[in-house]
Design a protein around this motif. Structure first.
Motif, PDB file in Angstrom:
ATOM      1  N   GLY A   1      -1.157 -11.246  28.362  1.00  0.00           N
ATOM      2  CA  GLY A   1      -0.829  -9.831  28.286  1.00  0.00           C
ATOM      3  C   GLY A   1      -1.710  -8.989  29.189  1.00  0.00           C
ATOM      4  N   SER A   2      -1.499  -7.694  29.157  1.00  0.00           N
ATOM      5  CA  SER A   2      -2.200  -6.779  30.064  1.00  0.00           C
ATOM      6  C   SER A   2      -3.604  -6.447  29.561  1.00  0.00           C
ATOM      7  N   ALA A   3      -4.402  -5.917  30.474  1.00  0.00           N
ATOM      8  CA  ALA A   3      -5.731  -5.442  30.097  1.00  0.00           C
ATOM      9  C   ALA A   3      -5.621  -4.264  29.137  1.00  0.00           C
ATOM     10  N   ALA A   4      -4.624  -3.415  29.363  1.00  0.00           N
ATOM     11  CA  ALA A   4      -4.423  -2.256  28.478  1.00  0.00           C
ATOM     12  C   ALA A   4      -4.111  -2.708  27.060  1.00  0.00           C
ATOM     13  N   TYR A   5      -3.299  -3.757  26.936  1.00  0.00           N
ATOM     14  CA  TYR A   5      -2.980  -4.288  25.612  1.00  0.00           C
ATOM     15  C   TYR A   5      -4.247  -4.749  24.897  1.00  0.00           C
ATOM     16  N   LEU A   6      -5.105  -5.469  25.616  1.00  0.00           N
ATOM     17  CA  LEU A   6      -6.356  -5.946  25.006  1.00  0.00           C
ATOM     18  C   LEU A   6      -7.217  -4.773  24.553  1.00  0.00           C
ATOM     19  N   GLY A   7      -7.309  -3.746  25.382  1.00  0.00           N
ATOM     20  CA  GLY A   7      -8.114  -2.588  25.013  1.00  0.00           C
ATOM     21  C   GLY A   7      -7.623  -1.920  23.744  1.00  0.00           C
ATOM     22  N   VAL A   8      -6.320  -1.743  23.627  1.00  0.00           N
ATOM     23  CA  VAL A   8      -5.733  -1.109  22.441  1.00  0.00           C
ATOM     24  C   VAL A   8      -5.885  -2.010  21.224  1.00  0.00           C
ATOM     25  N   PHE A   9      -5.640  -3.306  21.414  1.00  0.00           N
ATOM     26  CA  PHE A   9      -5.745  -4.267  20.310  1.00  0.00           C
ATOM     27  C   PHE A   9      -7.160  -4.268  19.731  1.00  0.00           C
ATOM     28  N   ALA A  10      -8.166  -4.343  20.606  1.00  0.00           N
ATOM     29  CA  ALA A  10      -9.559  -4.381  20.132  1.00  0.00           C
ATOM     30  C   ALA A  10      -9.928  -3.083  19.415  1.00  0.00           C
ATOM     31  N   ARG A  11      -9.446  -1.956  19.918  1.00  0.00           N
ATOM     32  CA  ARG A  11      -9.729  -0.681  19.254  1.00  0.00           C
ATOM     33  C   ARG A  11      -9.140  -0.659  17.849  1.00  0.00           C
ATOM     34  N   LYS A  12      -7.908  -1.128  17.718  1.00  0.00           N
ATOM     35  CA  LYS A  12      -7.269  -1.161  16.398  1.00  0.00           C
ATOM     36  C   LYS A  12      -7.987  -2.112  15.452  1.00  0.00           C
ATOM     37  N   GLU A  13      -8.507  -3.210  16.002  1.00  0.00           N
ATOM     38  CA  GLU A  13      -9.277  -4.140  15.186  1.00  0.00           C
ATOM     39  C   GLU A  13     -10.523  -3.461  14.628  1.00  0.00           C
ATOM     40  N   ARG A  14     -11.218  -2.711  15.468  1.00  0.00           N
ATOM     41  CA  ARG A  14     -12.419  -2.017  15.002  1.00  0.00           C
ATOM     42  C   ARG A  14     -12.065  -0.983  13.930  1.00  0.00           C
ATOM     43  N   GLU A  15     -10.997  -0.241  14.159  1.00  0.00           N
ATOM     44  CA  GLU A  15     -10.581   0.775  13.197  1.00  0.00           C
ATOM     45  C   GLU A  15     -10.159   0.148  11.872  1.00  0.00           C
ATOM     46  N   ARG A  16      -9.587  -1.032  11.943  1.00  0.00           N
ATOM     47  CA  ARG A  16      -9.069  -1.675  10.738  1.00  0.00           C
ATOM     48  C   ARG A  16     -10.162  -2.270   9.875  1.00  0.00           C
ATOM     49  N   TRP A  17     -11.134  -2.942  10.523  1.00  0.00           N
ATOM     50  CA  TRP A  17     -12.110  -3.705   9.752  1.00  0.00           C
ATOM     51  C   TRP A  17     -13.376  -2.925   9.421  1.00  0.00           C
ATOM     52  N   ALA A  18     -13.657  -1.860  10.141  1.00  0.00           N
ATOM     53  CA  ALA A  18     -14.866  -1.077   9.854  1.00  0.00           C
ATOM     54  C   ALA A  18     -14.938  -0.609   8.403  1.00  0.00           C
ATOM     55  N   PRO A  19     -13.882   0.014   7.851  1.00  0.00           N
ATOM     56  CA  PRO A  19     -13.995   0.476   6.459  1.00  0.00           C
ATOM     57  C   PRO A  19     -14.114  -0.659   5.449  1.00  0.00           C
ATOM     58  N   ILE A  20     -13.499  -1.798   5.727  1.00  0.00           N
ATOM     59  CA  ILE A  20     -13.582  -2.931   4.803  1.00  0.00           C
ATOM     60  C   ILE A  20     -14.995  -3.507   4.812  1.00  0.00           C
ATOM     61  N   ILE A  21     -15.588  -3.634   5.993  1.00  0.00           N
ATOM     62  CA  ILE A  21     -16.953  -4.138   6.095  1.00  0.00           C
ATOM     63  C   ILE A  21     -17.925  -3.201   5.387  1.00  0.00           C
ATOM     64  N   LYS A  22     -17.743  -1.901   5.601  1.00  0.00           N
ATOM     65  CA  LYS A  22     -18.650  -0.929   5.002  1.00  0.00           C
ATOM     66  C   LYS A  22     -18.499  -0.864   3.481  1.00  0.00           C
ATOM     67  N   SER A  23     -17.276  -0.864   3.016  1.00  0.00           N
ATOM     68  CA  SER A  23     -17.064  -0.760   1.556  1.00  0.00           C
ATOM     69  C   SER A  23     -17.549  -2.003   0.831  1.00  0.00           C
ATOM     70  N   ALA A  24     -17.457  -3.170   1.487  1.00  0.00           N
ATOM     71  CA  ALA A  24     -17.919  -4.412   0.869  1.00  0.00           C
ATOM     72  C   ALA A  24     -19.424  -4.616   1.046  1.00  0.00           C
ATOM     73  N   GLY A  25     -20.033  -3.800   1.904  1.00  0.00           N
ATOM     74  CA  GLY A  25     -21.469  -3.934   2.140  1.00  0.00           C
ATOM     75  C   GLY A  25     -21.845  -5.212   2.852  1.00  0.00           C
ATOM     76  N   ILE A  26     -20.962  -5.689   3.736  1.00  0.00           N
ATOM     77  CA  ILE A  26     -21.234  -6.937   4.455  1.00  0.00           C
ATOM     78  C   ILE A  26     -22.222  -6.662   5.570  1.00  0.00           C
ATOM     79  N   ARG A  27     -23.305  -7.413   5.600  1.00  0.00           N
ATOM     80  CA  ARG A  27     -24.313  -7.295   6.652  1.00  0.00           C
ATOM     81  C   ARG A  27     -24.619  -8.681   7.204  1.00  0.00           C
ATOM     82  N   ALA A  28     -24.917  -8.720   8.492  1.00  0.00           N
ATOM     83  CA  ALA A  28     -25.254  -9.990   9.118  1.00  0.00           C
ATOM     84  C   ALA A  28     -26.727 -10.075   9.487  1.00  0.00           C
ATOM     85  N   ASP A  29     -27.486  -9.004   9.264  1.00  0.00           N
ATOM     86  CA  ASP A  29     -28.899  -9.066   9.616  1.00  0.00           C
ATOM     87  C   ASP A  29     -29.754  -8.590   8.440  1.00  0.00           C
TER      88      ASP A  29
END
Length: 326
Positions: free
Chosen positions: A298-326
């Motif tokens: 696929g296109s570079a633009a598709y990757l950029g949009v896909f990654a942005r949506k991934e960040r928007e989708r998982w950020a609230p779940i990670i924060k609400s669950a209190g998941i930390r890696a460090d």
């Protein structure tokens, strides 16, 4: 004489413009004229590393220059990705990004030495794979619904081995969607998690198709569902969780090629075209499938949009669950 001097000055200025203004374009048009380095932020021999080496071989054939894979593992992919972010944006250093390095880590770690958006140019998605929910064959569970019902009746009756951050996100997402108090136990890797599930200490694990493949083939484990939105060719015949009463449930891990910020657009376009060309080759597609990756592209633009949506989708779940890696 003055007219002649004026003509000479004008001609000289025009010549300087011809040779100085397009210098960067001339450099880009000659690309590549030396080896290309792809930094892999994970250890040699892991899936991302092997897939990158396969892709690099094909890119090398297409572009006529060696492609060297350099492993810089550590801190969940942060060390190698930081190194790539600091490299010159000339097309000669790339990195194989993942859903961790370019979507999840900024929410898992308190400090990040790079910005996954501002420090990189997307090139192309390379491959994706779902996670798989699997149980030991001695358990009575046949569907994801069976597990959820068992836990509703008796909390703690179907604890889940989580050998990765991706597995933990799947657990948290399923808890959020189902309202069932699932309990996951973190492991440092697939090996120890698999030992406990095969030994009957735990009922369920969530892992990659590649890690589970030999145990599913031998009949020691039974797959209950995949986290892709549709049926995956990596785990034939296994229903998605989304089709088991949880519409919209989807989690896929992914690998994608990135360049440092400032890499000329003509170079990223060339690389995107090259990646898409080699991913269309049947032999490479089959080798990636064997490694547990669904070839993408696929296109570079598709990757950029896909990654942005991934960040928007998982950020609230990670924060609400209190998941930390460090």
């Amino acid at each position: 004489m003055r007219n002649l001097s004026a003509r000479i000055i004008t001609t000289t200025a025009a010549s300087l413009m011809v040779f100085t203004v397009p210098a960067s374009q001339a450099q880009s048009s000659a690309y590549p004229n030396k080896p290309i380095r792809i930094i892999v932020a994970y250890a040699a021999g892991q899936g991302t590393d092997v897939a990158t080496r396969l892709l690099g071989e094909q890119i090398s054939k297409e572009l006529g220059q060696p492609v060297v894979v350099e492993n810089k593992a550590g801190a969940g992919g942060i060390l190698g990705t930081e190194l790539a972010a600091q490299a010159a944006g000339d097309g000669y250093t790339l990195t194989m990004g993942t859903n961790a390095t370019h979507a999840l880590n900024e929410f898992l770690y308190a400090k990040m030495p790079y910005d996954p958006v501002k420090d990189f140019e997307p090139i192309a998605m390379v491959g994706t794979f779902p996670m798989v929910l699997a149980v030991g064959t001695a358990t009575p569970y046949r569907t994801v619904g069976d597990v959820l019902e068992a836990v509703k009746r008796k909390p703690g009756s179907a604890d889940i081995a989580m050998p990765s951050t991706s597995a933990r996100l799947v657990v948290e997402f399923l808890k959020e969607r189902s309202g069932v108090p699932l309990f996951g136990i973190p492991y440092k890797g697939s090996g120890s998690a698999m030992t406990d599930v095969l030994g009957g200490q735990l009922s369920l694990t969530i892992d990659t198709p590649l890690a589970l493949r030999p145990h599913l083939a031998s009949g020691k484990l039974r797959a209950l569902g995949v986290t892709s939105g549709t049926v995956s060719s990596l785990v034939p015949g296994v229903k998605p969780v989304a089709e088991q009463g949880h519409p919209g449930f989807e989690f896929v891990a992914w690998n994608a090629l990135y360049a440092p910020k400032g890499t000329p657009a003509e170079i990223t376009r060339m690389l995107n075209a090259t990646v898409n060309k080699v991913l269309a080759k049947p032999e490479l597609r089959q080798r990636l499938l064997d490694l547990g990756f669904d070839p993408a592209g696929g296109s570079a633009a598709y990757l950029g949009v896909f990654a942005r949506k991934e960040r928007e989708r998982w950020a609230p779940i990670i924060k609400s669950a209190g998941i930390r890696a460090d």
